[in-house]
Structures are given as structure tokens and as C-alpha cells.
Design a protein around this motif. Sequence first.
Motif, PDB file in Angstrom:
ATOM      1  N   ALA A  17     -42.766  33.758   9.282  1.00 13.70           N
ATOM      2  CA  ALA A  17     -42.886  33.923  10.731  1.00 13.70           C
ATOM      3  C   ALA A  17     -43.269  32.593  11.363  1.00 13.70           C
ATOM      4  N   THR A  18     -42.630  32.295  12.468  1.00  9.85           N
ATOM      5  CA  THR A  18     -42.985  31.116  13.248  1.00  9.85           C
ATOM      6  C   THR A  18     -44.113  31.483  14.200  1.00  9.85           C
ATOM      7  N   VAL A  19     -45.031  30.557  14.416  1.00  9.22           N
ATOM      8  CA  VAL A  19     -46.100  30.756  15.398  1.00  9.22           C
ATOM      9  C   VAL A  19     -46.334  29.446  16.143  1.00  9.22           C
ATOM     10  N   THR A  20     -46.881  29.559  17.326  1.00  8.34           N
ATOM     11  CA  THR A  20     -47.189  28.382  18.130  1.00  8.34           C
ATOM     12  C   THR A  20     -48.524  27.791  17.731  1.00  8.34           C
ATOM     13  N   LEU A  21     -49.426  28.660  17.255  1.00  7.61           N
ATOM     14  CA  LEU A  21     -50.786  28.245  16.917  1.00  7.61           C
ATOM     15  C   LEU A  21     -51.305  29.120  15.787  1.00  7.61           C
ATOM     16  N   HIS A  22     -51.959  28.526  14.803  1.00  9.98           N
ATOM     17  CA  HIS A  22     -52.658  29.309  13.775  1.00  9.98           C
ATOM     18  C   HIS A  22     -53.963  29.821  14.373  1.00  9.98           C
ATOM     19  N   THR A  23     -54.216  31.109  14.201  1.00  6.77           N
ATOM     20  CA  THR A  23     -55.469  31.690  14.708  1.00  6.77           C
ATOM     21  C   THR A  23     -56.365  32.189  13.590  1.00  6.77           C
ATOM     22  N   GLY A  24     -55.891  32.138  12.373  1.00  5.86           N
ATOM     23  CA  GLY A  24     -56.625  32.577  11.191  1.00  5.86           C
ATOM     24  C   GLY A  24     -55.689  32.468  10.002  1.00  5.86           C
ATOM     25  N   ILE A  25     -56.184  32.793   8.834  1.00  8.12           N
ATOM     26  CA  ILE A  25     -55.337  32.736   7.637  1.00  8.12           C
ATOM     27  C   ILE A  25     -54.281  33.836   7.742  1.00  8.12           C
ATOM     28  N   GLY A  26     -53.023  33.443   7.714  1.00  8.81           N
ATOM     29  CA  GLY A  26     -51.928  34.407   7.828  1.00  8.81           C
ATOM     30  C   GLY A  26     -51.782  35.001   9.211  1.00  8.81           C
ATOM     31  N   LYS A  27     -52.374  34.357  10.199  1.00  2.00           N
ATOM     32  CA  LYS A  27     -52.302  34.869  11.569  1.00  2.00           C
ATOM     33  C   LYS A  27     -51.981  33.746  12.539  1.00  2.00           C
TER      34      LYS A  27
END
Length: 141
Positions: free
Chosen positions: A90-100
Motif C-alpha cells: 500500500a502506498t501512503v503519504t505519511l507513516h503514522t505507525g508500524i504498518g500504518k
Amino acid sequence: MVLVLKRTYFPEGTQGVLEWNGTIVCYTIELPWLGNQKRISCIPEGDYVLQKRFSPKFHWHLHLMNVPGRDLILIHPANDAKTELLGCIATVTLHTGIGKGSSSRKALEKLKAVVYKVMTYNEEVKIRIQTNPLKPLRMTR
């Protein structure tokens, strides 16, 4: 064209930085490495050809071809690897936690803008997945 996904592994999940020509395109989240077990592990490191794919669930996204021991490994939107992924990226703009992460759809649109443009000219697009040689990524909120 070769995209490079640099991974950092944790017991709870896998974080990544996806780059093209040394520039960060987006960040990624995946399941933890559990020996390439179907539906519960991220896939092995290596080089994979990407293809465009459409599904009613994810609309236009990307498909990694010829993943050893796996099929239908996709790059699609998700903000929580444990609850939304079955071995995909999954692509994300920002990491917010491990695997999130956050703003997954926005990150995928950014990636597709780069990749689909190249695919228009029938140029092969690959993704190279490797261990991040740097120290583990800092988590941000």
C-alpha cells in the motif's frame, strides 16, 4: 524505468520508501516478513515487472508480475497493513505507525501519475524491492 522500494522490517509490519531516480515518490506499508507465507507476509525482495490493473474494488492500480509462490500481488490503497492487506503493498503519504499510514489514495495517485506516463510509451516499468540500508525510519504522527 525502475522504481526502488527500500524496506525497513519490524515484527508488526514493514515500512518502505518508494523512490524513482533518487526522489521519493511516496511511502509504503506492508505486512511483516513471515517467510513469504500467502496472505500474512510481505513478498520477497527482488525485481518485479509492474502492469496496470483495474478492479471494481481498487479501480486503477498496479500489479506485480511473477512473484515467487504468490499471485495477485498489487499496489493499492490501504492505511493499515494488518486489517487491509493480504500480502500486497500500500502506498501512503505519511507513516503514522508500524504498518500504518495516511492518505493512501493520494499517494497512489502520485505514483500512478509517474508510472502510467511511462507505460503510455510501452516502456517496461519494474520495481526493485530491497532492504533499506539506512537506520530504521522515524515514525511521525
